[in-house]
Write a protein that holds these residues in place. Structure first.
Motif, short mmCIF file in Angstrom:
data_model
loop_
_atom_site.label_atom_id
_atom_site.label_comp_id
_atom_site.label_asym_id
_atom_site.label_seq_id
_atom_site.Cartn_x
_atom_site.Cartn_y
_atom_site.Cartn_z
N VAL A 139 0.66 -1.32 -0.32
CA VAL A 139 0.39 0.22 0.47
C VAL A 139 0.55 1.46 -0.04
CG1 VAL A 139 -1.75 1.13 1.37
CG2 VAL A 139 -2.16 -0.70 1.76
N PRO A 140 1.07 2.20 -1.15
CA PRO A 140 1.10 3.01 -1.69
C PRO A 140 1.64 3.73 0.10
CG PRO A 140 0.74 2.88 -3.28
CD PRO A 140 0.28 1.63 -2.64
N THR A 141 2.18 5.23 0.09
CA THR A 141 2.01 6.18 1.00
C THR A 141 2.89 7.18 1.37
OG1 THR A 141 2.26 6.52 4.07
CG2 THR A 141 3.82 5.36 2.62
N SER A 142 2.60 8.29 0.86
CA SER A 142 3.03 9.41 0.39
C SER A 142 4.35 10.27 1.81
CB SER A 142 1.45 10.61 0.24
OG SER A 142 2.43 11.73 -0.24
N VAL A 143 4.67 10.89 1.47
CA VAL A 143 5.80 11.94 2.86
C VAL A 143 5.97 12.94 1.61
CG1 VAL A 143 7.77 11.63 3.98
CG2 VAL A 143 6.79 9.34 4.37
N ARG A 144 5.52 13.30 2.90
CA ARG A 144 6.19 15.31 1.98
C ARG A 144 7.31 16.20 2.25
NH1 ARG A 144 1.83 20.14 0.83
NH2 ARG A 144 1.39 18.50 -0.86
N VAL A 145 8.58 16.11 1.62
CA VAL A 145 9.58 16.78 2.47
C VAL A 145 9.46 18.23 1.40
CG1 VAL A 145 12.11 16.63 1.87
CG2 VAL A 145 10.51 14.29 1.43
N LEU A 146 10.20 18.83 2.70
CA LEU A 146 10.68 20.43 1.96
C LEU A 146 12.23 20.19 2.38
CD1 LEU A 146 9.29 23.09 1.76
CD2 LEU A 146 9.11 23.36 4.66
N ALA A 147 12.14 21.45 1.35
CA ALA A 147 13.93 21.26 1.04
C ALA A 147 14.12 23.40 1.36
CB ALA A 147 14.75 21.05 0.31
N VAL A 148 14.95 24.15 2.31
CA VAL A 148 14.45 25.55 2.21
C VAL A 148 15.84 25.67 2.95
CG1 VAL A 148 13.58 25.12 4.32
CG2 VAL A 148 13.17 27.20 3.04
N VAL A 167 16.14 1.29 0.25
CA VAL A 167 15.33 3.08 1.42
C VAL A 167 15.45 4.05 0.33
CG1 VAL A 167 15.86 3.77 3.21
CG2 VAL A 167 16.59 1.19 3.66
N PRO A 168 14.44 4.33 0.27
CA PRO A 168 13.83 5.46 -0.09
C PRO A 168 14.67 6.79 0.83
CG PRO A 168 11.68 4.83 0.29
CD PRO A 168 12.60 4.01 1.05
N THR A 169 15.59 7.27 -0.58
CA THR A 169 16.37 8.57 -0.39
C THR A 169 16.19 9.71 -0.29
OG1 THR A 169 18.38 6.50 0.54
CG2 THR A 169 19.40 9.14 0.32
N VAL A 170 16.33 11.40 0.14
CA VAL A 170 16.50 12.17 -0.47
C VAL A 170 17.59 13.28 -0.24
CG1 VAL A 170 14.89 12.73 1.09
CG2 VAL A 170 14.43 13.79 -1.13
N VAL A 171 18.32 13.72 -0.52
CA VAL A 171 18.94 14.33 0.02
C VAL A 171 18.77 16.28 -0.32
CG1 VAL A 171 21.83 15.22 -0.07
CG2 VAL A 171 20.64 12.89 -0.27
N ALA A 172 19.00 17.31 0.04
CA ALA A 172 18.80 18.31 -0.31
C ALA A 172 20.05 19.51 0.09
CB ALA A 172 17.90 19.13 -0.03
N ALA A 179 12.34 6.39 -4.96
CA ALA A 179 10.33 6.84 -4.41
C ALA A 179 10.42 7.61 -5.78
CB ALA A 179 11.22 7.62 -3.36
N THR A 180 8.47 7.64 -5.65
CA THR A 180 8.23 8.47 -6.81
C THR A 180 7.94 9.63 -6.55
OG1 THR A 180 7.29 6.21 -7.56
CG2 THR A 180 6.04 7.68 -8.41
N LEU A 199 5.80 9.24 -3.41
CA LEU A 199 5.18 8.20 -3.23
C LEU A 199 5.56 6.81 -2.90
CD1 LEU A 199 2.07 7.07 -3.44
CD2 LEU A 199 2.48 7.13 -5.72
N LEU A 200 5.99 6.31 -1.54
CA LEU A 200 6.89 5.15 -1.59
C LEU A 200 5.71 3.96 -1.59
CD1 LEU A 200 8.40 6.76 2.37
CD2 LEU A 200 9.07 6.62 0.20
N SER A 201 6.62 2.68 -2.31
CA SER A 201 5.76 1.96 -2.12
C SER A 201 6.57 0.43 -0.76
CB SER A 201 5.91 0.79 -3.59
OG SER A 201 7.32 0.99 -4.02
#
Length: 230
Positions: free
Chosen positions: A11-20, A147-152, A196-197, A228-230
Motif C-alpha cells: 500500500v503506497p504512502t505519501s511523505v511530504r519533503v520540504l527543502a529550504v 530504502v528511499p533516500t532524499v538529499v537537499a 521513491a516516486t 510516494l513510497l511503495s
C-alpha cells in the motif's frame, strides 16, 4: 484499523519533503512559520541554519511552533538540520562539520514500519573541501538499496555534487540554476532522491503564490515534493 497495526508494504504512502534555505534566520520568522504551516511537511530539510552556541533553542522553538521535532541539528552539522513530523521517528542520525561545510543525515521510520533516509548539506570553501563532505555522505549512504533516500541543500556542480547526482536521481524538473526566492523558478540548489516516486512538485499556500512575500522569508525559493513510497 487498530492502533499499531502495520500497513502492508504494497500500500503506497505519501511523505511530504520540504527543502529550504533559512538564511541563518535573518529574515521574517513569522513568515517562515507560516510557510512551514502552509506546507505541512513530514520532513523539513533546512540548510544555512545558524550555528552559534545559543542557536539551538531557535531551531527547537521553530520546530515546536509548527508541530515538528528536531531529528538532527546543531554546530556538529555546520548549519544543516532535519525536522520531522510525528509520523516519523529517527532510527539513527549522523552529523558532520568540516572545512567544506557539513551535513545532517537521519534514517527515519514511519509509523507503518517503512524507512526513509533524509539528508541536508551545507557547503563552503573550495571544490576539494566540498567534495570531502559529499564523499562522507556517500559513504554513509552506501550502495543503492530499497530504502528511499532524499538529499537537499547546497549541491553545486562540484566533484562532490556530481558524485551525489550519479548516486541519486534529480527530483526537481528542468535545469534552471539556483534562483532567488523572489523569482518564479522552483529549482533549489539541489534535491536528489532514490527509490521513491515523486507525485507532486509544488509550493502550496499564500506565500508560495506571492514571490514578493517569499523573498522576505527565505533567500532561495523552497521546493516541496510528495514522495510516494511503495
Amino acid at each position: 484499523m487498530a492502533t499499531g497495526t502495520t500497513v502492508p508494504a504494497t500500500v503506497p504512502t505519501s511523505v511530504r519533503v520540504l527543502a529550504v534555505d533559512v538564511d541563518r534566520f535573518r529574515r521574517s520568522r513569522a513568515g517562515l512559520v507560516r510557510l512551514l504551516r502552509e506546507t505541512r511537511p513530514d520532513v523539513a530539510l533546512l540548510h544555512r541554519v545558524p550555528t552559534h552556541p545559543f542557536s539551538g533553542h531557535r531551531v527547537g522553538g521553530l520546530a515546536s511552533d509548527v508541530g515538528l521535532v528536531v531529528a538532527v541539528s546543531g554546530r556538529d552539522s555546520a548549519g544543516a538540520a532535519v525536522l520531522t513530523s510525528l509520523r516519523l521517528s529517527p532510527d539513527g542520525t549522523e552529523a558532520l562539520a568540516g572545512p567544506g561545510g557539513g551535513m545532517a543525515l537521519a534514517t527515519l521510520r514511519l509509523t507503518d514500519g517503512r524507512r526513509l533516509r533524509a539528508a541536508t548539506v551545507t557547503t563552503r570553501g573550495g571544490d576539494a573541501d566540498q567534495a570531502g563532505v559529499a564523499a562522507h555522505l556517500l559513504a554513509l549512504l552506501g550502495p543503492p538499496d530499497d530504502v528511499p533516500t532524499v538529499v537537499a541543500g547546497d549541491l553545486p556542480g562540484t566533484a562532490g555534487g556530481d558524485a551525489l547526482a550519479r548516486r541519486l536521481d534529480d527530483l526537481t524538473p528542468g535545469a534552471a540554476p539556483t534562483a532567488p526566492a523572489g523569482t518564479p523558478r522552483t529549482r533549489p540548489r539541489g534535491l536528489l532522491g532514490h527509490a521513491a516516486t515523486v507525485r507532486q512538485v509544488a509550493l502550496p499556500g499564500a506565500i508560495g503564490a506571492r514571490p514578493d512575500l517569499l523573498g522576505k522569508v527565505v533567500a532561495e525559493r523552497p521546493v516541496v515534493v510528495d514522495l510516494l513510497l511503495s
